[in-house]
Design a protein around this motif. Sequence first.
Motif, PDB file in Angstrom:
ATOM      1  N   ARG A 182      37.480  21.554 -54.324  1.00 44.01           N
ATOM      2  CA  ARG A 182      36.977  22.905 -54.111  1.00 44.01           C
ATOM      3  C   ARG A 182      35.601  23.069 -54.735  1.00 44.01           C
ATOM      4  NH1 ARG A 182      42.353  26.384 -56.020  1.00 44.01           N
ATOM      5  NH2 ARG A 182      43.828  25.441 -54.522  1.00 44.01           N
ATOM      6  N   VAL A 183      34.845  23.999 -54.177  1.00 45.04           N
ATOM      7  CA  VAL A 183      33.564  24.399 -54.753  1.00 45.04           C
ATOM      8  C   VAL A 183      33.556  25.917 -54.873  1.00 45.04           C
ATOM      9  CG1 VAL A 183      31.062  24.510 -54.408  1.00 45.04           C
ATOM     10  CG2 VAL A 183      32.300  22.409 -53.854  1.00 45.04           C
ATOM     11  N   THR A 184      33.111  26.408 -56.015  1.00 43.67           N
ATOM     12  CA  THR A 184      32.977  27.846 -56.242  1.00 43.67           C
ATOM     13  C   THR A 184      31.523  28.170 -56.511  1.00 43.67           C
ATOM     14  OG1 THR A 184      35.195  27.954 -57.218  1.00 43.67           O
ATOM     15  CG2 THR A 184      33.719  29.804 -57.655  1.00 43.67           C
ATOM     16  N   ALA A 185      31.037  29.232 -55.885  1.00 45.99           N
ATOM     17  CA  ALA A 185      29.673  29.698 -56.124  1.00 45.99           C
ATOM     18  C   ALA A 185      29.721  31.138 -56.607  1.00 45.99           C
ATOM     19  CB  ALA A 185      28.835  29.600 -54.855  1.00 45.99           C
ATOM     20  N   ARG A 186      28.864  31.452 -57.587  1.00 40.67           N
ATOM     21  CA  ARG A 186      28.786  32.810 -58.120  1.00 40.67           C
ATOM     22  C   ARG A 186      27.330  33.196 -58.336  1.00 40.67           C
ATOM     23  NH1 ARG A 186      33.437  30.872 -60.853  1.00 40.67           N
ATOM     24  NH2 ARG A 186      35.253  32.267 -60.671  1.00 40.67           N
ATOM     25  N   PHE A 187      27.016  34.436 -58.050  1.00 44.90           N
ATOM     26  CA  PHE A 187      25.695  34.990 -58.330  1.00 44.90           C
ATOM     27  C   PHE A 187      25.522  35.131 -59.838  1.00 44.90           C
ATOM     28  CE2 PHE A 187      22.928  38.822 -58.764  1.00 44.90           C
ATOM     29  CZ  PHE A 187      21.778  38.285 -58.202  1.00 44.90           C
ATOM     30  N   MET A 188      24.479  34.515 -60.376  1.00 46.30           N
ATOM     31  CA  MET A 188      24.205  34.504 -61.810  1.00 46.30           C
ATOM     32  C   MET A 188      25.392  33.939 -62.588  1.00 46.30           C
ATOM     33  SD  MET A 188      22.228  38.176 -62.173  1.00 46.30           S
ATOM     34  CE  MET A 188      21.809  37.902 -63.913  1.00 46.30           C
ATOM     35  N   ALA A 189      26.184  33.094 -61.931  1.00 43.27           N
ATOM     36  CA  ALA A 189      27.359  32.440 -62.519  1.00 43.27           C
ATOM     37  C   ALA A 189      28.466  33.427 -62.869  1.00 43.27           C
ATOM     38  CB  ALA A 189      26.970  31.639 -63.759  1.00 43.27           C
ATOM     39  N   LEU A 190      28.350  34.687 -62.412  1.00 45.94           N
ATOM     40  CA  LEU A 190      29.316  35.709 -62.793  1.00 45.94           C
ATOM     41  C   LEU A 190      29.900  36.483 -61.620  1.00 45.94           C
ATOM     42  CD1 LEU A 190      27.423  37.264 -65.862  1.00 45.94           C
ATOM     43  CD2 LEU A 190      29.476  35.833 -65.959  1.00 45.94           C
ATOM     44  N   PHE A 191      29.071  36.778 -60.617  1.00 50.93           N
ATOM     45  CA  PHE A 191      29.443  37.802 -59.642  1.00 50.93           C
ATOM     46  C   PHE A 191      29.631  37.238 -58.240  1.00 50.93           C
ATOM     47  CE2 PHE A 191      26.481  39.791 -62.765  1.00 50.93           C
ATOM     48  CZ  PHE A 191      27.432  40.542 -63.460  1.00 50.93           C
ATOM     49  N   ALA A 192      30.371  38.027 -57.439  1.00 49.32           N
ATOM     50  CA  ALA A 192      30.574  37.769 -56.009  1.00 49.32           C
ATOM     51  C   ALA A 192      31.040  36.343 -55.732  1.00 49.32           C
ATOM     52  CB  ALA A 192      29.290  38.064 -55.235  1.00 49.32           C
ATOM     53  N   PRO A 193      32.109  35.885 -56.361  1.00 51.67           N
ATOM     54  CA  PRO A 193      32.526  34.497 -56.156  1.00 51.67           C
ATOM     55  C   PRO A 193      32.898  34.218 -54.698  1.00 51.67           C
ATOM     56  CG  PRO A 193      34.277  35.741 -57.214  1.00 51.67           C
ATOM     57  CD  PRO A 193      33.073  36.629 -57.200  1.00 51.67           C
ATOM     58  N   SER A 194      32.530  33.052 -54.257  1.00 51.88           N
ATOM     59  CA  SER A 194      32.937  32.593 -52.939  1.00 51.88           C
ATOM     60  C   SER A 194      33.311  31.120 -53.049  1.00 51.88           C
ATOM     61  CB  SER A 194      31.832  32.797 -51.914  1.00 51.88           C
ATOM     62  OG  SER A 194      32.347  32.667 -50.589  1.00 51.88           O
ATOM     63  N   TYR A 195      34.083  30.646 -52.069  1.00 49.59           N
ATOM     64  CA  TYR A 195      34.711  29.349 -52.233  1.00 49.59           C
ATOM     65  C   TYR A 195      34.584  28.502 -50.968  1.00 49.59           C
ATOM     66  CZ  TYR A 195      36.960  32.423 -55.641  1.00 49.59           C
ATOM     67  OH  TYR A 195      37.186  33.346 -56.620  1.00 49.59           O
ATOM     68  N   ALA A 196      34.687  27.204 -51.162  1.00 51.43           N
ATOM     69  CA  ALA A 196      34.775  26.261 -50.051  1.00 51.43           C
ATOM     70  C   ALA A 196      35.803  25.204 -50.413  1.00 51.43           C
ATOM     71  CB  ALA A 196      33.424  25.624 -49.749  1.00 51.43           C
ATOM     72  N   LEU A 197      36.508  24.741 -49.401  1.00 56.72           N
ATOM     73  CA  LEU A 197      37.603  23.779 -49.587  1.00 56.72           C
ATOM     74  C   LEU A 197      37.345  22.557 -48.726  1.00 56.72           C
ATOM     75  CD1 LEU A 197      40.549  23.069 -50.561  1.00 56.72           C
ATOM     76  CD2 LEU A 197      41.331  24.229 -48.472  1.00 56.72           C
ATOM     77  N   TYR A 198      37.490  21.379 -49.321  1.00 56.33           N
ATOM     78  CA  TYR A 198      37.378  20.126 -48.570  1.00 56.33           C
ATOM     79  C   TYR A 198      38.761  19.693 -48.115  1.00 56.33           C
ATOM     80  CZ  TYR A 198      36.702  15.176 -47.549  1.00 56.33           C
ATOM     81  OH  TYR A 198      36.691  13.947 -46.944  1.00 56.33           O
ATOM     82  N   ARG A 199      38.872  19.407 -46.817  1.00 55.25           N
ATOM     83  CA  ARG A 199      40.114  18.878 -46.252  1.00 55.25           C
ATOM     84  C   ARG A 199      39.812  17.480 -45.743  1.00 55.25           C
ATOM     85  NH1 ARG A 199      41.510  24.546 -43.189  1.00 55.25           N
ATOM     86  NH2 ARG A 199      39.494  24.092 -42.251  1.00 55.25           N
ATOM     87  N   ASN A 200      40.486  16.498 -46.279  1.00 56.18           N
ATOM     88  CA  ASN A 200      40.152  15.093 -46.060  1.00 56.18           C
ATOM     89  C   ASN A 200      40.003  14.765 -44.582  1.00 56.18           C
ATOM     90  OD1 ASN A 200      39.684  12.385 -46.745  1.00 56.18           O
ATOM     91  ND2 ASN A 200      41.843  11.877 -46.423  1.00 56.18           N
ATOM     92  N   GLY A 201      38.842  14.203 -44.232  1.00 51.29           N
ATOM     93  CA  GLY A 201      38.575  13.817 -42.864  1.00 51.29           C
ATOM     94  C   GLY A 201      38.117  14.935 -41.968  1.00 51.29           C
ATOM     95  N   LEU A 202      38.259  16.193 -42.405  1.00 54.89           N
ATOM     96  CA  LEU A 202      37.886  17.340 -41.594  1.00 54.89           C
ATOM     97  C   LEU A 202      36.778  18.165 -42.257  1.00 54.89           C
ATOM     98  CD1 LEU A 202      41.461  18.423 -40.477  1.00 54.89           C
ATOM     99  CD2 LEU A 202      39.718  17.354 -39.050  1.00 54.89           C
ATOM    100  N   GLY A 203      36.197  17.630 -43.309  1.00 51.37           N
ATOM    101  CA  GLY A 203      35.055  18.289 -43.929  1.00 51.37           C
ATOM    102  C   GLY A 203      35.441  19.518 -44.734  1.00 51.37           C
ATOM    103  N   CYS A 204      34.471  20.396 -44.926  1.00 53.78           N
ATOM    104  CA  CYS A 204      34.649  21.583 -45.754  1.00 53.78           C
ATOM    105  C   CYS A 204      34.733  22.838 -44.903  1.00 53.78           C
ATOM    106  CB  CYS A 204      33.487  21.722 -46.739  1.00 53.78           C
ATOM    107  SG  CYS A 204      33.523  20.508 -48.078  1.00 53.78           S
TER     108      CYS A 204
END
Length: 475
Positions: free
Chosen positions: A85-107
């Motif tokens: 998984r990858v998590t991104a946050r504005f200023m490392a604090l706000f509005a978290p969003s996520y991405a998930l890697y599924r093997n062979g099918l990318g993110c």
Amino acid sequence: MRYVLRVLKALALLLVLLVIAGAGWLYVRPPELLRVGDGYAAKIVCSNVFIAGRDADEVLHDDVQAPGNPLLRLMRVSVDRDNDRVTARFMALFAPSYALYRNGLGCTAVPDGDFEAAAKAVPFDAPPRMEASEAVWPEGEGVGTQPDGKIAALLADARLAGPAMRAIVVVHNGRIAAEAYGPGFSAKTPLVGWSMTKTVNAAILGRLMLDGKIAFDDDHLLAQWKDDGHARIKVSDLLGMESGLVFNEDYGEVADVTRMLYLDPDMVSLPANAPMEAAPGQRFRYSSGTAMLLSRIWMDRVGNAQAAFSYPHDALFAPLGMTSAVFELDARGTFAGSSYIYATGHDWARFGQFLLQDGVWNGQRLLPEGFVGAMRTPTVASNGRYTQGQAWLAPGGGSSTSYGLPEDTFWLSGHDGQSMAIVPSAGLVVVRLGLTPGWLGYQPQPLLKAILAALPQAGEPLQQAGSQQQTEAQP
């Protein structure tokens, strides 16, 4: 003096309260713009880390922040390799969003944070990964003879290659004539095609046409499109970007396209529920939502879910030997036909050669006769810019003839400077990949023109890649 101090203290307290209130607002109800930014950062970092094997900090800086949006410079990401998984946050604090890697099918972007639903949406294993051979391209990854010196010199010209070029592959008469790569990239680096994906997605639909499971004139394409104007939309209307559906493709704000890509786990929902602004076939509107609808439609026509997930690999990537190609899906299990295929420059070039050969590979017809012809035929509503098959005749403005290019030239084109030119009359495919935002003003036509001028003048027969036979492209 005491009065002044009291006023200053009050102002300082007020400022602190405003900062706290603002931080609380950002934490509880972050604006959509911040969520889009974090969703973009999480998705791009995820794909480049898990598919291309790049460093997360490098991707954040070079791919997310460097292109110039000041908001993105405040995004921070963290990579959880244990859970893919990858998590991104504005200023490392706000509005978290996520991405998930599924093997062979990318993110996939997971804007709602529901990783369980995203995992359940794809309950099948990805098709087995193909191994590349050392045979000469396109049968394998070997380049064979020495590159054409004149063409290689053109690729080394920064003005022609463009800013932040990452890969250029030139194929002439079925073999790689020259190639070049930017610093840190190589022939083994999978790179995103952005909207070049739309044309590949159209070809996958074409494979189903060959099997008689879908046709240009089919309508009533989605179960929710009953007896209103939506039901009259045909496959041909979607392929030509003439569905009549409202869709805002403006990347400068929170528009339909960014909302679809980074705020909605079901990327089909927004375009499927969009109102009609014109009768089908009457108005051209470039729409990534249209490509998502095509993905959902062809997946539904395959027959069953497991076969649909394997179909891009089984029907196209494996026959062409595109061993690096990864077609990513949204969080609810629809292929992101608008934007997200990662492949090496060699594999993008294989697809271009496939189209140059009119959809024939190894002597086998994989696309119906006339399908590639539709990719080369302009639509009336687009004023000759776009074609009947999710491709361009005039990307970025200006016809081929206005640049002095052959009339049969057609293009795949994608965000941030991705392009593929196909010139059947010259037996030529030119793939150019990079990170070159539109505001830099780069156009690939001068590069193509220079390469055409450098080709050998003697008329060599077109060698069909992957076969000793020769096939004449059909109009």
